[in-house]
Scaffold this motif. Structure first.
Motif, mmCIF file in Angstrom:
data_model
loop_
_atom_site.group_PDB
_atom_site.id
_atom_site.type_symbol
_atom_site.label_atom_id
_atom_site.label_comp_id
_atom_site.label_asym_id
_atom_site.label_seq_id
_atom_site.Cartn_x
_atom_site.Cartn_y
_atom_site.Cartn_z
ATOM 1 N N VAL A 33 0.800 -1.238 0.000
ATOM 2 C CA VAL A 33 0.000 0.000 0.000
ATOM 3 C C VAL A 33 0.826 1.278 0.000
ATOM 4 N N ALA A 34 2.120 1.207 0.262
ATOM 5 C CA ALA A 34 2.940 2.418 0.262
ATOM 6 C C ALA A 34 3.194 2.865 -1.179
ATOM 7 N N PRO A 35 3.457 4.143 -1.376
ATOM 8 C CA PRO A 35 3.764 4.616 -2.729
ATOM 9 C C PRO A 35 4.979 3.899 -3.302
ATOM 10 N N PHE A 36 4.928 3.654 -4.593
ATOM 11 C CA PHE A 36 6.031 3.000 -5.281
ATOM 12 C C PHE A 36 6.862 4.099 -5.941
ATOM 13 N N ALA A 37 7.915 4.498 -5.254
ATOM 14 C CA ALA A 37 8.794 5.542 -5.763
ATOM 15 C C ALA A 37 10.155 5.381 -5.097
ATOM 16 N N GLN A 38 11.138 6.108 -5.588
ATOM 17 C CA GLN A 38 12.492 5.961 -5.085
ATOM 18 C C GLN A 38 12.648 6.518 -3.678
ATOM 19 N N ASP A 39 12.136 7.705 -3.422
ATOM 20 C CA ASP A 39 12.336 8.374 -2.135
ATOM 21 C C ASP A 39 11.144 8.200 -1.210
ATOM 22 N N VAL A 40 10.871 6.952 -0.822
ATOM 23 C CA VAL A 40 9.782 6.648 0.106
ATOM 24 C C VAL A 40 10.330 5.814 1.256
ATOM 25 N N MET A 41 10.042 6.251 2.471
ATOM 26 C CA MET A 41 10.389 5.484 3.670
ATOM 27 C C MET A 41 9.096 5.177 4.408
ATOM 28 N N THR A 42 9.058 4.017 5.030
ATOM 29 C CA THR A 42 7.887 3.628 5.811
ATOM 30 C C THR A 42 8.282 3.467 7.262
ATOM 31 N N VAL A 43 7.457 4.032 8.151
ATOM 32 C CA VAL A 43 7.642 3.859 9.587
ATOM 33 C C VAL A 43 6.527 2.936 10.058
ATOM 34 N N LYS A 44 6.911 1.776 10.581
ATOM 35 C CA LYS A 44 5.924 0.780 11.007
ATOM 36 C C LYS A 44 6.551 -0.109 12.063
ATOM 37 N N LYS A 45 5.745 -0.547 12.996
ATOM 38 C CA LYS A 45 6.187 -1.514 13.997
ATOM 39 C C LYS A 45 5.522 -2.849 13.699
ATOM 40 N N PRO A 46 6.304 -3.928 13.661
ATOM 41 C CA PRO A 46 5.720 -5.233 13.359
ATOM 42 C C PRO A 46 4.879 -5.770 14.524
ATOM 43 N N LEU A 47 3.769 -6.346 14.191
ATOM 44 C CA LEU A 47 2.880 -6.988 15.172
ATOM 45 C C LEU A 47 2.399 -8.314 14.611
ATOM 46 N N TYR A 48 2.065 -9.225 15.494
ATOM 47 C CA TYR A 48 1.599 -10.546 15.051
ATOM 48 C C TYR A 48 0.286 -10.470 14.273
ATOM 49 N N CYS A 49 -0.513 -9.435 14.516
ATOM 50 C CA CYS A 49 -1.828 -9.330 13.875
ATOM 51 C C CYS A 49 -1.792 -8.486 12.594
ATOM 52 N N SER A 50 -0.627 -8.054 12.194
ATOM 53 C CA SER A 50 -0.518 -7.178 11.032
ATOM 54 C C SER A 50 0.213 -7.908 9.916
ATOM 55 N N PRO A 51 -0.204 -7.772 8.687
ATOM 56 C CA PRO A 51 -1.257 -6.880 8.200
ATOM 57 C C PRO A 51 -2.642 -7.487 8.369
ATOM 58 N N CYS A 52 -3.608 -6.600 8.591
ATOM 59 C CA CYS A 52 -4.971 -7.103 8.757
ATOM 60 C C CYS A 52 -5.973 -6.447 7.808
ATOM 61 N N TYR A 53 -5.698 -5.251 7.313
ATOM 62 C CA TYR A 53 -6.572 -4.557 6.350
ATOM 63 C C TYR A 53 -7.990 -4.350 6.855
ATOM 64 N N SER A 54 -8.169 -4.313 8.149
ATOM 65 C CA SER A 54 -9.506 -4.159 8.710
ATOM 66 C C SER A 54 -9.834 -2.684 8.938
ATOM 67 N N ASN A 55 -11.112 -2.348 8.810
ATOM 68 C CA ASN A 55 -11.555 -0.984 9.118
ATOM 69 C C ASN A 55 -11.709 -0.760 10.615
ATOM 70 N N SER A 56 -11.771 -1.832 11.371
ATOM 71 C CA SER A 56 -11.851 -1.725 12.833
ATOM 72 C C SER A 56 -11.001 -2.835 13.436
ATOM 73 N N CYS A 57 -10.352 -2.517 14.527
ATOM 74 C CA CYS A 57 -9.433 -3.462 15.149
ATOM 75 C C CYS A 57 -10.209 -4.484 15.972
ATOM 76 N N TYR A 58 -9.896 -5.751 15.757
ATOM 77 C CA TYR A 58 -10.580 -6.812 16.506
ATOM 78 C C TYR A 58 -9.978 -7.008 17.890
ATOM 79 N N ARG A 59 -8.792 -6.451 18.109
ATOM 80 C CA ARG A 59 -8.108 -6.674 19.388
ATOM 81 C C ARG A 59 -8.761 -5.844 20.480
ATOM 82 N N LYS A 60 -9.224 -6.510 21.487
ATOM 83 C CA LYS A 60 -9.854 -5.822 22.618
ATOM 84 C C LYS A 60 -8.824 -5.450 23.682
ATOM 85 N N ASP A 61 -7.687 -6.206 23.707
ATOM 86 C CA ASP A 61 -6.665 -5.940 24.720
ATOM 87 C C ASP A 61 -5.915 -4.640 24.450
#
Length: 93
Positions: A33-61
């Protein structure tokens, strides 16, 4: 100059006109989903539930932990890295 945004259309538009982009990624997969270009950086933290592509988070915790784990320092580190990258490429020209 750099555009800082989420994984949305505005980030794609900025990348399309050649602006360096830093994307703060949420539950999606940045390789898809990130732009496809040369000067693009992504800031993201890995999680066991990601990627999920959900409009609402199922995690209640800890709903939307994928957003909460990205700190201001993480974003500033990306801005700094992008700035250094920009200076080194402009000094070679």
């Amino acid at each position: 100059r750099v555009f800082l945004g989420n994984d949305s259309g505005l980030s794609h538009l900025a990348a399309a006109v050649g602006t360096p982009v830093i994307v703060i990624s949420g539950p999606g997969d940045p390789t898809e989903v990130a732009p496809f270009a040369q000067d693009v950086m992504t800031v993201k933290k890995p999680l066991y539930c990601s990627p999920c592509y959900s409009n609402s988070c199922y995690r209640k915790d800890h709903p939307l932990e994928c957003h909460d784990l990205v700190s201001v320092d993480d974003v500033w580190d990306a801005v700094y890295t992008m700035a250094v990258r920009g200076r080194s490429s402009s000094s070679r020209a």
